[in-house]
Motif scaffolding. Structure first.
Motif, PDB file in Angstrom:
ATOM      1  N   THR A  79       5.758  -3.200  -1.859  1.00  0.00           N
ATOM      2  CA  THR A  79       6.305  -1.887  -2.172  1.00  0.00           C
ATOM      3  C   THR A  79       7.270  -1.498  -1.043  1.00  0.00           C
ATOM      4  O   THR A  79       7.294  -2.141   0.011  1.00  0.00           O
ATOM      5  N   PRO A  80       8.068  -0.453  -1.222  1.00  0.00           N
ATOM      6  CA  PRO A  80       8.980  -0.041  -0.149  1.00  0.00           C
ATOM      7  C   PRO A  80       8.267   0.469   1.098  1.00  0.00           C
ATOM      8  O   PRO A  80       8.878   0.558   2.168  1.00  0.00           O
ATOM      9  N   ASP A  81       6.978   0.790   0.988  1.00  0.00           N
ATOM     10  CA  ASP A  81       6.241   1.327   2.128  1.00  0.00           C
ATOM     11  C   ASP A  81       6.185   0.310   3.271  1.00  0.00           C
ATOM     12  O   ASP A  81       5.935  -0.877   3.041  1.00  0.00           O
ATOM     13  N   GLN A  82       6.393   0.783   4.488  1.00  0.00           N
ATOM     14  CA  GLN A  82       6.211  -0.101   5.634  1.00  0.00           C
ATOM     15  C   GLN A  82       4.736  -0.448   5.779  1.00  0.00           C
ATOM     16  O   GLN A  82       3.881   0.435   5.618  1.00  0.00           O
ATOM     17  N   PRO A  83       4.403  -1.705   6.092  1.00  0.00           N
ATOM     18  CA  PRO A  83       3.000  -2.049   6.330  1.00  0.00           C
ATOM     19  C   PRO A  83       2.419  -1.185   7.444  1.00  0.00           C
ATOM     20  O   PRO A  83       3.139  -0.734   8.343  1.00  0.00           O
ATOM     21  N   ARG A  84       1.133  -0.960   7.371  1.00  0.00           N
ATOM     22  CA  ARG A  84       0.431  -0.219   8.412  1.00  0.00           C
ATOM     23  C   ARG A  84      -0.286  -1.214   9.324  1.00  0.00           C
ATOM     24  O   ARG A  84      -0.773  -2.250   8.858  1.00  0.00           O
ATOM     25  N   THR A  85      -0.359  -0.873  10.596  1.00  0.00           N
ATOM     26  CA  THR A  85      -1.008  -1.795  11.531  1.00  0.00           C
ATOM     27  C   THR A  85      -1.721  -1.032  12.631  1.00  0.00           C
ATOM     28  O   THR A  85      -1.315   0.068  13.015  1.00  0.00           O
ATOM     29  N   LYS A  86      -2.795  -1.654  13.109  1.00  0.00           N
ATOM     30  CA  LYS A  86      -3.604  -1.036  14.158  1.00  0.00           C
ATOM     31  C   LYS A  86      -4.307  -2.136  14.934  1.00  0.00           C
ATOM     32  O   LYS A  86      -4.784  -3.107  14.341  1.00  0.00           O
TER      33      LYS A  86
END
Length: 223
Positions: A98-105
């Motif tokens: 999707t256009p959403d940037q991946p989330r990371t932690k």
């Protein structure tokens, strides 16, 4: 928002989630050398896990630029095997983010080690969870989420201790798990949504727990 309702909903987007610790002199490495080493690890991670051109491309070249010349053949050998998914994201040809940037932690730790041959090494351990949003026609919502958790030990030899070809990043040890991924694709080094979920039916695992960077990296059920 593809991440709404998941533990990653309020996580930093993309590169903002990869925050380096303060660089301090350690074991024969100056503060500046530690800072440079940490920056090299971060740059490699940005390519391996977040660069869409790399993730959808068919060549390891962008990642090879980050590792020591003598280490590049190992990455090439990993390219079409499940090992590459341990430290890099290659999307299957039919997978669409999707256009959403991946989330990371996650977090970094580092220390200096000395090999048996006397070579000094800056050893950096990265422990991060990566959450990707995929278009998924098989899902009622039209999208789904894939979670990848990796723990990678990177090593950088002291430049004064090794030949030029050995200078740079080495992948010393790596392990990972995935949730919501297609295991058949993973065997080819590719990521697409679907298939086995380690927290699925019959598992006592809380699905949300798999988002935690402190979750043990070894799972009883995985690809």
């Amino acid at each position: 928002d593809v991440f709404a309702g998941t533990p990653a909903a309020d996580w930093p987007a993309g590169a903002a989630g990869i925050v380096l610790p303060p660089a301090r002199p350690t074991g024969g490495f100056t503060g500046a050398e530690v800072s440079a080493g940490l920056a090299r690890v971060r740059a490699a991670m940005l390519t391996a896990r977040l660069d869409r051109a790399f993730m959808t491309g068919g060549s390891p070249a962008p990642l090879l630029r980050h590792v020591a010349p003598a280490a590049r053949e190992s990455v090439r050998k990993d390219w079409s095997t499940e090992t590459i998914a341990t430290y890099a994201t290659r999307l299957a040809p039919d997978a669409r983010l999707t256009p959403d940037q991946p989330r990371t932690k996650g977090r970094f730790t580092y220390r200096a080690v000395r090999q048996a041959d006397g070579v000094r090494m800056l050893e950096v351990t990265s422990n991060f969870v990566w959450v990707y949003g995929f278009r998924d026609l098989a899902s009622r919502s039209g999208h789904s989420v894939v979670v990848l958790h990796d723990e990678i030990v990177w090593r950088l030899p002291h430049a004064g201790d090794v030949a030029r070809a050995d200078r740079g990043l080495w992948l010393h040890r790596m392990s990972s798990y995935g949730s919501g991924v297609d295991c058949d694709a993973v065997k080819l080094g590719l990521i697409r949504p679907g298939g086995l979920d380690p927290a699925g039916i019959g598992s006592p695992e809380d699905p949300d727990a798999l988002y935690d960077p402190e979750h043990p990296i070894e799972l009883p059920v995985s690809c």
